[in-house]
Design a protein around this motif. Structure first.
Motif, PDB file in Angstrom:
ATOM      1  N   GLN A 145      47.373  21.313  42.760  1.00  0.00           N
ATOM      2  CA  GLN A 145      48.665  20.725  43.118  1.00  0.00           C
ATOM      3  C   GLN A 145      49.649  21.803  43.559  1.00  0.00           C
ATOM      4  O   GLN A 145      50.492  21.556  44.438  1.00  0.00           O
ATOM      5  CB  GLN A 145      49.221  19.927  41.936  1.00  0.00           C
ATOM      6  N   TYR A 146      49.550  22.976  42.969  1.00  0.00           N
ATOM      7  CA  TYR A 146      50.388  24.088  43.425  1.00  0.00           C
ATOM      8  C   TYR A 146      50.060  24.439  44.866  1.00  0.00           C
ATOM      9  O   TYR A 146      50.964  24.593  45.704  1.00  0.00           O
ATOM     10  CB  TYR A 146      50.171  25.299  42.519  1.00  0.00           C
ATOM     11  N   SER A 149      51.469  21.941  47.210  1.00  0.00           N
ATOM     12  CA  SER A 149      52.902  22.084  47.464  1.00  0.00           C
ATOM     13  C   SER A 149      53.158  23.095  48.575  1.00  0.00           C
ATOM     14  O   SER A 149      54.068  22.918  49.403  1.00  0.00           O
ATOM     15  CB  SER A 149      53.631  22.505  46.185  1.00  0.00           C
ATOM     16  N   GLU A 153      54.654  22.082  52.319  1.00  0.00           N
ATOM     17  CA  GLU A 153      55.850  22.784  52.811  1.00  0.00           C
ATOM     18  C   GLU A 153      55.615  23.391  54.183  1.00  0.00           C
ATOM     19  O   GLU A 153      56.440  23.255  55.097  1.00  0.00           O
ATOM     20  CB  GLU A 153      56.234  23.889  51.822  1.00  0.00           C
TER      21      GLU A 153
END
Length: 333
Positions: A145-146, A149, A153
């Motif tokens: 999930q990091y 992100s 972005e």
């Protein structure tokens, strides 16, 4: 169906729609799903450039920045599909050693995402970056999930399409589940036993998320032609489940490419197993049994296919121990 025009070379707009897939072993699976959903006979050419165990961190192992430049130099890329990241929980070595999630690590990693994206955009390709799916291991999932992100972005910053998969690969209760509904409305096993990879049914559904994005792409910011002109509605994943009755097997379905040969192996490096959850370590050590499971699933996919009856003494007679013939004495005789 109008191919995306190549801004650098308009003459390359003739011919099939060239879809190129980049990434790691999950990218391998998405390629297999797209290959089935977008057949060559319908005017598509789906090409695999994914490489198992690769990522954006270890340039010493495989340099994606260099590889993608070599690819676009010799291939026309109308659509680029990228799915990568499961191998990137490592330090980056570039002008020193930078720990995962540190400020310098993140800055370098984002720059590598941007570089890969820009090379594809400069070729005139429409880029679809696929979100990493839900994972069984909570700890591994948090890292994925990091990465998601960062991918989301940079997709927004670079004006490319971000294809969401995480929520769409959870079970009905909002938690990880190995089972789900395929693109024909049937309940199937969608994930392999490592909790990371997918069965062929799962990869076909993932590919459906991509073709849906190609057909819709609301707010697409690239200069490429709108995706609705690229992928016809006929290849979109149905919104409402269809009847669960098994369809009649057709020749094209049987002739589709075999499932990816490595669905069961996690891409976590052996050096990364220390400190990992027990379920991740167990899945890594279960590679041999996973291969057998993958083969069994592949055979189940070929609905209606029946192996010929083994004849005594013939090579496919698995009842005979290797190196013996029907006349040889058998154990216990």
């Amino acid at each position: 169906m109008a191919p995306i025009p190549d801004k650098a070379n308009p003459a390359k707009a003739d011919g099939p729609l060239n879809i190129h897939v980049f990434g790691d072993s999950l990218g391998d699976g998405v390629w297999a799903g797209l290959y089935r959903k977008l057949p060559k006979a319908d005017g598509y050419k789906v090409t695999k450039h994914s490489r198992v165990s690769t990522g954006l961190v270890r340039k010493d192992f495989y340099d994606w920045s260099k590889a993608v430049r070599q690819i676009v130099a010799v291939h026309r890329v109308d659509v680029a599909v990228v799915m990568i990241g499961t191998n990137d929980r490592q330090a980056i070595v570039e002008n020193g050693r930078h720990a995962l999630r540190s400020a310098t690590w993140e800055k370098i990693y984002k720059a590598r995402i941007d570089d890969l994206t820009q090379v594809l955009k400069d070729e005139g390709a429409q880029v679809f970056w696929v979100e990493l799916p839900a994972m069984r291991s909570p700890r591994f999932g948090r890292d994925m999930q990091y990465f998601n992100s960062l991918f989301e972005e940079r997709a927004a910053a670079n004006g490319i399409t971000y294809v969401r998969t995480w929520q769409r690969t959870l079970g009905d209760n909002g938690a990880y589940s190995a089972y789900g509904t395929d693109d024909r409305g049937r309940k199937r096993k969608m994930r392999t036993n490592d909790g990371i990879h997918f069965t062929m049914s799962g990869y076909i559904k993932l590919a459906g998320f991509v073709t849906d994005a190609m057909a819709d792409v609301p707010g697409q910011q690239s200069d490429a032609q709108p995706a609705a002109d690229v992928i016809p509605a006929s290849v979109k994943t149905p919104v409402a489940p269809v009847s669960p009755a098994l369809p009649e097997v057709t020749a094209p379905e049987i002739a589709a490419p075999a499932p990816v040969a490595r669905p069961a192996r996690s891409e976590i490096m052996p050096s990364q197993l220390d400190g990992q959850p027990e379920d991740v370590q167990r899945s890594e050590r279960a590679g041999v049994s996973e291969v057998a499971s993958g083969i069994a699933h592949a055979l189940s996919e070929l609905r209606g296919f029946v192996l010929p009856e083994a004849k005594p003494g013939r090579a496919d007679d698995l009842r005979q121990p290797q190196g013996t013939s029907p006349s040889d004495p058998q154990p216990g005789q």
